[in-house]
Write a protein that holds these residues in place. Structure first.
Motif, PDB file in Angstrom:
ATOM      1  N   TRP A   1       0.822  -1.211   0.000  1.00 16.78           N
ATOM      2  CA  TRP A   1       0.000   0.000   0.000  1.00 16.78           C
ATOM      3  C   TRP A   1       0.854   1.257   0.000  1.00 16.78           C
ATOM      4  O   TRP A   1       0.483   2.264  -0.604  1.00 16.78           O
ATOM      5  CB  TRP A   1      -0.950  -0.001   1.190  1.00 16.78           C
ATOM      6  N   ASN A   2       2.004   1.220   0.689  1.00 16.02           N
ATOM      7  CA  ASN A   2       2.876   2.401   0.746  1.00 16.02           C
ATOM      8  C   ASN A   2       3.506   2.710  -0.607  1.00 16.02           C
ATOM      9  O   ASN A   2       3.630   3.865  -0.991  1.00 16.02           O
ATOM     10  CB  ASN A   2       3.975   2.221   1.799  1.00 16.02           C
ATOM     11  N   GLU A   3       3.920   1.680  -1.314  1.00 18.27           N
ATOM     12  CA  GLU A   3       4.559   1.853  -2.621  1.00 18.27           C
ATOM     13  C   GLU A   3       3.540   1.924  -3.758  1.00 18.27           C
ATOM     14  O   GLU A   3       3.875   2.330  -4.870  1.00 18.27           O
ATOM     15  CB  GLU A   3       5.536   0.705  -2.890  1.00 18.27           C
ATOM     16  N   GLY A   4       2.307   1.471  -3.498  1.00 15.27           N
ATOM     17  CA  GLY A   4       1.287   1.466  -4.540  1.00 15.27           C
ATOM     18  C   GLY A   4       1.570   0.432  -5.617  1.00 15.27           C
ATOM     19  O   GLY A   4       1.383   0.692  -6.803  1.00 15.27           O
ATOM     20  N   THR A   5       2.038  -0.750  -5.176  1.00 14.50           N
ATOM     21  CA  THR A   5       2.374  -1.800  -6.135  1.00 14.50           C
ATOM     22  C   THR A   5       1.659  -3.104  -5.785  1.00 14.50           C
ATOM     23  O   THR A   5       1.212  -3.305  -4.654  1.00 14.50           O
ATOM     24  CB  THR A   5       3.894  -2.075  -6.179  1.00 14.50           C
ATOM     25  N   LEU A   6       1.602  -3.961  -6.784  1.00 15.61           N
ATOM     26  CA  LEU A   6       0.990  -5.273  -6.637  1.00 15.61           C
ATOM     27  C   LEU A   6       1.991  -6.320  -7.089  1.00 15.61           C
ATOM     28  O   LEU A   6       2.536  -6.222  -8.195  1.00 15.61           O
ATOM     29  CB  LEU A   6      -0.276  -5.359  -7.500  1.00 15.61           C
ATOM     30  N   ARG A   7       2.255  -7.302  -6.240  1.00 11.44           N
ATOM     31  CA  ARG A   7       3.122  -8.422  -6.611  1.00 11.44           C
ATOM     32  C   ARG A   7       2.269  -9.460  -7.321  1.00 11.44           C
ATOM     33  O   ARG A   7       1.228  -9.878  -6.809  1.00 11.44           O
ATOM     34  CB  ARG A   7       3.777  -9.042  -5.377  1.00 11.44           C
ATOM     35  N   VAL A   8       2.705  -9.843  -8.509  1.00 13.35           N
ATOM     36  CA  VAL A   8       1.983 -10.834  -9.292  1.00 13.35           C
ATOM     37  C   VAL A   8       2.932 -11.997  -9.557  1.00 13.35           C
ATOM     38  O   VAL A   8       4.068 -11.793  -9.972  1.00 13.35           O
ATOM     39  CB  VAL A   8       1.483 -10.240 -10.626  1.00 13.35           C
TER      40      VAL A   8
END
Length: 191
Positions: free
Chosen positions: A54-61
């Motif tokens: 949430w802090n970086e605004g990324t999603l690990r896929v």
């Protein structure tokens, strides 16, 4: 040829969700992730809470072959996931994000994700779609990226393709762009 729908039709599909109901809130989040990031149905069904930074605004896929990549999470998709987690996700002990809306509250399976797309297409009145599952939005995302000027390398990275040849498949659909760069056939011009 890749099977896709236009960007305007994708937006109609997303807008078809009834966000006054828990299922609509969930489905909108799923559709946004599929269409903005070109995710596969399995990516959605396997997505866990710890996959989002949430802090970086990324999603690990995690893609095929257990390869992992971090993708930027678009603001509208991020907001939709937050809305789902706060207002619509049923209480459950599992850490998968997307769950069935009817008890028992188990994680969605890939076929359920494709059903979400199929039902949204029907609600949006899109009867001519070349396919009806989650992969349709993956192809549509790639086509939209290409038309917006993204390179095949960038599209391949987002879609997690191992080879640019796989991504080059999407270049076939942009007839307007190809028409702009086509050269006259040698000897066809009159003197």
């Amino acid at each position: 040829m890749p099977r896709y729908i236009s960007a305007a039709e994708v937006e109609r599909v997303i807008a078809s969700c009834d966000v006054t109901m828990p299922m609509g809130i969930r489905d909108r989040a799923v559709l946004l992730l599929l269409s903005r990031l070109g995710l596969r149905a399995g990516d959605i069904s396997g997505m866990r809470l710890e996959d989002i930074d949430w802090n970086e605004g990324t999603l690990r896929v995690r893609g095929k072959g257990r390869r992992e990549i971090r993708l930027p999470l678009p603001q509208d998709a991020r907001d939709a996931v937050i809305d789902y987690l706060r207002h619509a996700r049923p209480p459950a002990a599992c850490d998968q994000i997307f769950l069935r809306t009817i008890a028992p509250f188990r994680p969605l399976v890939s076929t359920s994700v494709s059903s979400i797309v199929s039902l949204a297409l029907a609600r949006a009145g899109i009867d001519h779609a070349p396919s009806r599952g989650a992969h349709l939005l993956r192809h549509s995302a790639a086509t939209s990226m290409l038309r917006a000027g993204a390179t095949l390398d960038v599209i391949g990275t987002v879609l997690r393709h191992r080879s640019v040849d796989t991504t080059a498949h999407y270049a076939k659909v942009d007839i307007d762009m190809l028409a702009q760069i086509v050269q006259p056939w040698p000897g066809s011009a009159s003197c």
